[in-house]
Design an enzyme around this catalytic site. Structure first.
Site, mmCIF file in Angstrom:
data_model
loop_
_atom_site.group_PDB
_atom_site.id
_atom_site.type_symbol
_atom_site.label_atom_id
_atom_site.label_comp_id
_atom_site.label_asym_id
_atom_site.label_seq_id
_atom_site.Cartn_x
_atom_site.Cartn_y
_atom_site.Cartn_z
ATOM 1 N N GLN A 53 -10.466 1.333 -6.953
ATOM 2 C CA GLN A 53 -8.998 1.097 -7.115
ATOM 3 C C GLN A 53 -9.565 -1.020 -6.621
ATOM 4 O O GLN A 53 -9.758 -0.708 -5.813
ATOM 5 C CB GLN A 53 -7.770 1.457 -6.162
ATOM 6 N N GLN A 77 8.346 10.355 -10.350
ATOM 7 C CA GLN A 77 7.506 10.409 -11.314
ATOM 8 C C GLN A 77 6.100 10.779 -10.733
ATOM 9 O O GLN A 77 5.305 9.954 -9.547
ATOM 10 C CB GLN A 77 7.121 9.227 -11.869
ATOM 11 N N GLY A 96 -1.180 6.027 -9.001
ATOM 12 C CA GLY A 96 0.431 5.362 -8.010
ATOM 13 C C GLY A 96 0.248 5.425 -6.969
ATOM 14 O O GLY A 96 0.875 5.745 -5.558
ATOM 15 N N GLU A 97 -0.850 4.274 -5.894
ATOM 16 C CA GLU A 97 -1.236 4.056 -4.671
ATOM 17 C C GLU A 97 0.242 3.795 -4.380
ATOM 18 O O GLU A 97 0.747 3.565 -3.214
ATOM 19 C CB GLU A 97 -2.106 3.118 -5.049
ATOM 20 N N ARG A 98 1.338 2.414 -5.017
ATOM 21 C CA ARG A 98 2.154 2.264 -4.553
ATOM 22 C C ARG A 98 3.307 2.982 -4.088
ATOM 23 O O ARG A 98 4.247 3.420 -2.948
ATOM 24 C CB ARG A 98 2.795 1.527 -5.150
ATOM 25 N N ARG A 99 3.693 4.393 -4.793
ATOM 26 C CA ARG A 99 3.855 5.576 -4.642
ATOM 27 C C ARG A 99 3.990 6.266 -3.837
ATOM 28 O O ARG A 99 4.418 6.362 -2.661
ATOM 29 C CB ARG A 99 4.114 6.428 -5.569
ATOM 30 N N GLU A 131 -5.273 -1.530 -15.882
ATOM 31 C CA GLU A 131 -3.976 -1.635 -15.559
ATOM 32 C C GLU A 131 -3.561 -2.409 -14.735
ATOM 33 O O GLU A 131 -2.105 -2.796 -15.176
ATOM 34 C CB GLU A 131 -3.405 -0.244 -15.206
ATOM 35 N N ASN A 132 -3.734 -2.581 -13.526
ATOM 36 C CA ASN A 132 -3.455 -3.880 -13.111
ATOM 37 C C ASN A 132 -3.587 -5.616 -14.021
ATOM 38 O O ASN A 132 -2.886 -5.868 -12.995
ATOM 39 C CB ASN A 132 -5.196 -3.803 -11.528
ATOM 40 N N ARG A 135 -0.191 -5.643 -14.980
ATOM 41 C CA ARG A 135 1.073 -6.108 -14.438
ATOM 42 C C ARG A 135 0.974 -6.820 -14.131
ATOM 43 O O ARG A 135 1.777 -7.378 -12.946
ATOM 44 C CB ARG A 135 1.010 -4.744 -13.780
#
Length: 294
Positions: A53, A77, A96-99, A131-132, A135
């Site tokens: 990450q 999700q 999904g680390e934020r979740r 992905e990062n 965003r």
């Protein structure tokens, strides 16, 4: 693990969704029976961020906002996990680390998860970085560390990294050079105190931290920083403020009376200042001393 040069490169347009396919979409997760077979509830304490990450900092207010939503709606999700080697029922986060962080804040003890042990670490690292970047969630240092990780851990060349993330080779080279900066300089970028343009001229400079102090205090632009470094000086002087006409006239009057040049520095905000006399020879020096004594 070496990168397979013949493997198809995902590029910046793909991201993790290309790896996870329809499983990354909410509708597919709850409608596709084959996906439901992989879906399970995993205790949050058995999960930790993956070593691939690139993102290290998370906005506290965003996590708090997501936690409030999770308290009301739950985790809609699922996050994507990969089992740890030689550790049963322990997992790394692929996506999904934020979740996961918000679930802990919301005091949710289990989180819906999809286990993907069929994906190689190399591919996860590449697509997690992509992905990062898509965003715009990475600061410049996190981005640089992500590129360097692909180079160091997975034997990517700079050209490979550039192709994988859809950036130019020169961009990869310039960003990774930021990692040679001092910790103070890196923190200025991470905390958005300075831009890359302001920091870049300091790369490799032996007096980096002192120059940083000058740049921040004087709010120097990128061009001014380049000029400061080019001149090789560690002292940056602000332009002298023009003296008020009354002070200039007083200096002239004192010059006429004494025959000696007088310099008056007065700070109106502090109601304080100094007066200096420029004596060119011993005779002028003695003259002033006698005047003061008398």
């Amino acid at each position: 693990m070496k990168k397979n040069k013949n493997s198809k490169n995902t590029g910046l347009g793909s991201g993790l969704s290309s790896l996870l396919g329809n499983e990354f979409e909410k509708k597919a997760i709850f409608s596709d029976s084959s996906v439901n077979d992989k879906f399970k509830m995993v205790p949050v304490e058995f999960i930790e961020p993956g070593p691939w990450q690139p993102r290290k900092t998370f906005d506290k207010s965003e996590i708090e906002s997501l936690a409030k939503s999770i308290k009301k709606q739950g985790v809609i999700q699922p996050i994507i996990l990969k089992s740890k080697e030689n550790k049963k029922n322990e997992f790394f986060i692929i996506a999904g680390e934020r979740r996961w962080r918000a679930s802990q804040l919301a005091k949710i003890h289990e989180i819906p998860s999809i286990i993907r042990d069929d994906v190689e670490d190399e591919k996860i690292a590449e697509l997690s970085l992509v992905e990062n970047i898509q965003r715009s969630e990475l600061n410049p240092i996190e981005e640089a560390e992500g590129y360097q990780s692909l180079i160091n851990k997975y034997n990517y060349k700079q050209d490979d990294v550039a192709q994988a993330v859809g950036k130019s080779r020169s961009h990869i080279a310039n960003i990774t050079r930021l990692l040679s900066l001092s910790e103070l300089a890196k923190n200025c970028l991470i905390q958005n105190k300075l831009t890359i343009g302001q920091i870049r001229p300091l790369i490799g400079h032996s007096d980096c931290d002192h120059l940083l102090d000058i740049i921040v205090k004087n709010k120097l632009t990128s061009r001014q920083v380049e000029k400061l470094v080019k001149q090789g000086q560690v002292k940056f002087l602000k332009p002298k403020l023009q003296k008020e006409i009354d002070i200039v006239n007083l200096e002239k009057e004192l010059l006429e009376i004494t025959g000696i040049k007088v310099n008056i520095n007065y700070d109106a905000n502090k109601n304080a200042g100094s007066i200096s006399l420029d004596c060119k020879n011993l005779s002028e020096f003695n003259y002033i001393i006698k005047k003061i004594k008398s």
